[in-house]
Motif scaffolding. Structure first.
Motif, PDB file in Angstrom:
ATOM      1  N   SER A  40       0.829  -1.209   0.000  1.00 54.26           N
ATOM      2  CA  SER A  40       0.000   0.000   0.000  1.00 54.26           C
ATOM      3  C   SER A  40       0.858   1.253   0.000  1.00 54.26           C
ATOM      4  O   SER A  40       1.942   1.288   0.601  1.00 54.26           O
ATOM      5  CB  SER A  40      -0.928   0.013   1.224  1.00 54.26           C
ATOM      6  OG  SER A  40      -1.805  -1.076   1.194  1.00 54.26           O
ATOM      7  N   LEU A  41       0.352   2.284  -0.662  1.00 56.31           N
ATOM      8  CA  LEU A  41       0.993   3.598  -0.665  1.00 56.31           C
ATOM      9  C   LEU A  41      -0.087   4.654  -0.521  1.00 56.31           C
ATOM     10  O   LEU A  41      -0.667   5.122  -1.508  1.00 56.31           O
ATOM     11  CB  LEU A  41       1.793   3.817  -1.956  1.00 56.31           C
ATOM     12  CG  LEU A  41       2.424   5.208  -2.141  1.00 56.31           C
ATOM     13  CD1 LEU A  41       3.420   5.493  -1.030  1.00 56.31           C
ATOM     14  CD2 LEU A  41       3.101   5.318  -3.505  1.00 56.31           C
ATOM     15  N   LYS A  42      -0.419   5.006   0.716  1.00 57.49           N
ATOM     16  CA  LYS A  42      -1.359   6.093   1.030  1.00 57.49           C
ATOM     17  C   LYS A  42      -2.650   6.002   0.228  1.00 57.49           C
ATOM     18  O   LYS A  42      -3.051   6.927  -0.471  1.00 57.49           O
ATOM     19  CB  LYS A  42      -0.685   7.442   0.799  1.00 57.49           C
ATOM     20  CG  LYS A  42       0.507   7.684   1.709  1.00 57.49           C
ATOM     21  CD  LYS A  42       1.111   9.065   1.529  1.00 57.49           C
ATOM     22  CE  LYS A  42       2.285   9.277   2.475  1.00 57.49           C
ATOM     23  NZ  LYS A  42       2.897  10.607   2.327  1.00 57.49           N
ATOM     24  N   GLY A  43      -3.295   4.843   0.302  1.00 62.27           N
ATOM     25  CA  GLY A  43      -4.573   4.659  -0.366  1.00 62.27           C
ATOM     26  C   GLY A  43      -4.489   3.936  -1.687  1.00 62.27           C
ATOM     27  O   GLY A  43      -5.499   3.439  -2.186  1.00 62.27           O
ATOM     28  N   GLN A  85       1.962  -3.609 -10.592  1.00 58.25           N
ATOM     29  CA  GLN A  85       0.660  -3.467 -11.217  1.00 58.25           C
ATOM     30  C   GLN A  85      -0.286  -2.776 -10.233  1.00 58.25           C
ATOM     31  O   GLN A  85      -0.318  -3.124  -9.056  1.00 58.25           O
ATOM     32  CB  GLN A  85       0.105  -4.837 -11.609  1.00 58.25           C
ATOM     33  CG  GLN A  85       0.972  -5.589 -12.612  1.00 58.25           C
ATOM     34  CD  GLN A  85       0.517  -7.014 -12.852  1.00 58.25           C
ATOM     35  OE1 GLN A  85      -0.476  -7.447 -12.291  1.00 58.25           O
ATOM     36  NE2 GLN A  85       1.241  -7.741 -13.684  1.00 58.25           N
ATOM     37  N   LEU A  86      -1.023  -1.802 -10.725  1.00 57.19           N
ATOM     38  CA  LEU A  86      -1.983  -1.095  -9.888  1.00 57.19           C
ATOM     39  C   LEU A  86      -3.231  -1.945  -9.704  1.00 57.19           C
ATOM     40  O   LEU A  86      -3.796  -2.452 -10.668  1.00 57.19           O
ATOM     41  CB  LEU A  86      -2.358   0.232 -10.543  1.00 57.19           C
ATOM     42  CG  LEU A  86      -3.400   1.080  -9.808  1.00 57.19           C
ATOM     43  CD1 LEU A  86      -2.847   1.567  -8.476  1.00 57.19           C
ATOM     44  CD2 LEU A  86      -3.804   2.268 -10.677  1.00 57.19           C
ATOM     45  N   CYS A  87      -3.663  -2.120  -8.444  1.00 48.94           N
ATOM     46  CA  CYS A  87      -4.853  -2.938  -8.215  1.00 48.94           C
ATOM     47  C   CYS A  87      -5.923  -2.221  -7.411  1.00 48.94           C
ATOM     48  O   CYS A  87      -7.043  -2.723  -7.301  1.00 48.94           O
ATOM     49  CB  CYS A  87      -4.490  -4.261  -7.538  1.00 48.94           C
ATOM     50  SG  CYS A  87      -3.639  -4.111  -5.977  1.00 48.94           S
ATOM     51  N   GLU A  88      -5.630  -1.056  -6.833  1.00 48.48           N
ATOM     52  CA  GLU A  88      -6.674  -0.322  -6.123  1.00 48.48           C
ATOM     53  C   GLU A  88      -6.263   1.135  -5.988  1.00 48.48           C
ATOM     54  O   GLU A  88      -5.092   1.441  -5.741  1.00 48.48           O
ATOM     55  CB  GLU A  88      -6.897  -0.911  -4.723  1.00 48.48           C
ATOM     56  CG  GLU A  88      -8.067  -0.273  -3.976  1.00 48.48           C
ATOM     57  CD  GLU A  88      -8.334  -0.956  -2.642  1.00 48.48           C
ATOM     58  OE1 GLU A  88      -9.164  -0.436  -1.886  1.00 48.48           O
ATOM     59  OE2 GLU A  88      -7.719  -2.009  -2.377  1.00 48.48           O
ATOM     60  N   THR A  89      -7.224   2.037  -6.168  1.00 46.99           N
ATOM     61  CA  THR A  89      -6.939   3.461  -6.052  1.00 46.99           C
ATOM     62  C   THR A  89      -7.856   4.107  -5.032  1.00 46.99           C
ATOM     63  O   THR A  89      -8.966   3.655  -4.791  1.00 46.99           O
ATOM     64  CB  THR A  89      -7.141   4.188  -7.397  1.00 46.99           C
ATOM     65  OG1 THR A  89      -8.525   4.115  -7.763  1.00 46.99           O
ATOM     66  CG2 THR A  89      -6.301   3.559  -8.488  1.00 46.99           C
ATOM     67  N   ASP A  90      -7.357   5.198  -4.440  1.00 50.30           N
ATOM     68  CA  ASP A  90      -8.153   6.005  -3.517  1.00 50.30           C
ATOM     69  C   ASP A  90      -7.765   7.457  -3.739  1.00 50.30           C
ATOM     70  O   ASP A  90      -6.833   7.972  -3.133  1.00 50.30           O
ATOM     71  CB  ASP A  90      -7.891   5.595  -2.071  1.00 50.30           C
ATOM     72  CG  ASP A  90      -8.670   6.453  -1.070  1.00 50.30           C
ATOM     73  OD1 ASP A  90      -9.577   7.197  -1.514  1.00 50.30           O
ATOM     74  OD2 ASP A  90      -8.382   6.376   0.127  1.00 50.30           O
ATOM     75  N   THR A  91      -8.467   8.109  -4.660  1.00 49.08           N
ATOM     76  CA  THR A  91      -8.109   9.481  -5.041  1.00 49.08           C
ATOM     77  C   THR A  91      -8.389  10.487  -3.940  1.00 49.08           C
ATOM     78  O   THR A  91      -7.963  11.636  -4.029  1.00 49.08           O
ATOM     79  CB  THR A  91      -8.880   9.905  -6.307  1.00 49.08           C
ATOM     80  OG1 THR A  91     -10.298   9.760  -6.065  1.00 49.08           O
ATOM     81  CG2 THR A  91      -8.483   9.043  -7.484  1.00 49.08           C
ATOM     82  N   THR A  92      -9.095  10.078  -2.879  1.00 45.19           N
ATOM     83  CA  THR A  92      -9.353  10.985  -1.754  1.00 45.19           C
ATOM     84  C   THR A  92      -8.297  10.840  -0.667  1.00 45.19           C
ATOM     85  O   THR A  92      -8.365  11.514   0.351  1.00 45.19           O
ATOM     86  CB  THR A  92     -10.733  10.699  -1.148  1.00 45.19           C
ATOM     87  OG1 THR A  92     -10.752   9.358  -0.616  1.00 45.19           O
ATOM     88  CG2 THR A  92     -11.821  10.838  -2.186  1.00 45.19           C
ATOM     89  N   GLY A  93      -7.328   9.953  -0.864  1.00 45.37           N
ATOM     90  CA  GLY A  93      -6.299   9.710   0.142  1.00 45.37           C
ATOM     91  C   GLY A  93      -5.311  10.855   0.252  1.00 45.37           C
ATOM     92  O   GLY A  93      -5.377  11.838  -0.478  1.00 45.37           O
TER      93      GLY A  93
END
Length: 307
Positions: free
Chosen positions: A216-219, A258-266
């Motif tokens: 994980s990296l901040k969301g 590989q990107l598997c999850e994003t959190d643009t509000t993080g």
């Protein structure tokens, strides 16, 4: 009592040698006239007034300065000293004890960017007023008065187009017209090796993969193939994108992620989100899961979170 407007700023002569001192600074401005402020980070040689690096990002940031350093190191070399303002991107206030045993607060380059600068053997000390680093400040004012006009004339509306124009056209023309000859012909720039540049000019974030090989990296969550419950370092740069390294690997081998999850509000800074968007998601959202998920792998357990 002297008033604020009466502050004295004695003239400081230019350094005698190229590379003896380089002034750096970021200038935020609405460069494209679209109501959105972006930042150009720049480096100006004190002896000649020559622009040795310039790069635009969404905001003043580590990644932007690393690209400025990359331009400077490749085209000129490593300078003796850097002269920025008291930016928290470089300096961190720490407590130390003086000779009388008193606790004092001093600014040290203990941020990630500050440590990268010192790893290259560069001295760095802060300016306490804009007038102290007047060469780069004047360049910034010139940019704000002229560059946005150049962008409009050439229909430049993106950061990528702006950086290409800066490096290929604007900076060479500016240096040809305004740079002056130093007092000494001897240059104090030290050549930088390709290994130094590749291994050090990057933003690094340590982490540990879980049972699914995801870190994980901040969301944001990244899958590192072949790494289950292992320590890794996620590395980012504007030039090379995003990859993983193993702590302590002297060869700095790069492993794909590989990107598997994003959190643009993080809490991740906007410039990092833009980089992730550019590397993984640009023009690929409709087929996102097909590209970055392999059926039957451990990532199937995470797939539902981005559906």
């Amino acid at each position: 009592m002297r008033k604020r407007g009466d502050q004295i700023h004695p003239y400081r002569p230019r350094k005698e040698h190229r590379g003896e001192l380089v002034q750096i600074d970021g200038t935020p401005y609405d460069w494209f006239g679209d109501g959105h402020v972006r930042c150009i980070q720049a480096a100006v040689d004190d002896a000649t007034g020559e622009v040795v690096g310039a790069y635009m990002t969404e905001n003043e940031c580590l990644l932007g300065y690393l690209e400025v350093f990359r331009q400077m190191f490749i085209n000129h070399g490593i300078p003796v000293a850097l002269y920025p303002d008291r930016t928290r991107l470089i300096f961190k206030e720490v407590e130390e004890t003086d000779e009388q045993g008193r606790t004092v607060h001093v600014e040290r380059p203990e941020t990630q960017l500050g440590k990268i600068i010192t790893l290259f053997g560069i001295d760095v000390f802060p300016a306490h007023s804009p007038q102290a680093k007047g060469r780069v400040e004047r360049f910034n004012r010139t940019l704000q008065s002229r560059l946005s006009v150049q962008f409009r004339m050439r229909s430049i509306h993106t950061v990528e187009e702006a950086n290409k124009f800066l490096q290929d056209v604007y900076v060479p023309k500016f240096n040809k017209r305004f740079a002056c000859s130093p007092k000494s012909d001897e240059s104090m720039y030290v050549p930088a090796s390709a290994g130094q540049i590749c291994s050090l000019l990057k933003a690094s974030f340590s982490g540990c993969t879980d049972n699914a090989g995801v870190v994980s990296l901040k969301g944001y969550r990244f899958y590192v193939p072949g790494f289950i419950r292992k320590k890794v370092v996620l590395c980012l740069s504007e030039r090379d994108g995003i990859w993983a390294e193993v702590p302590g690997d002297l060869k700095c081998r790069k492993y794909p992620v590989q990107l598997c999850e994003t959190d643009t509000t993080g809490p991740l800074p906007e410039v990092y989100k833009v980089l992730i968007e550019k590397v993984f998601l640009q023009n690929a959202k409709p087929r996102f899961r097909e590209v970055y998920y392999e059926p039957g792998t451990v990532l199937d357990a995470v797939k539902q979170k981005v559906s």
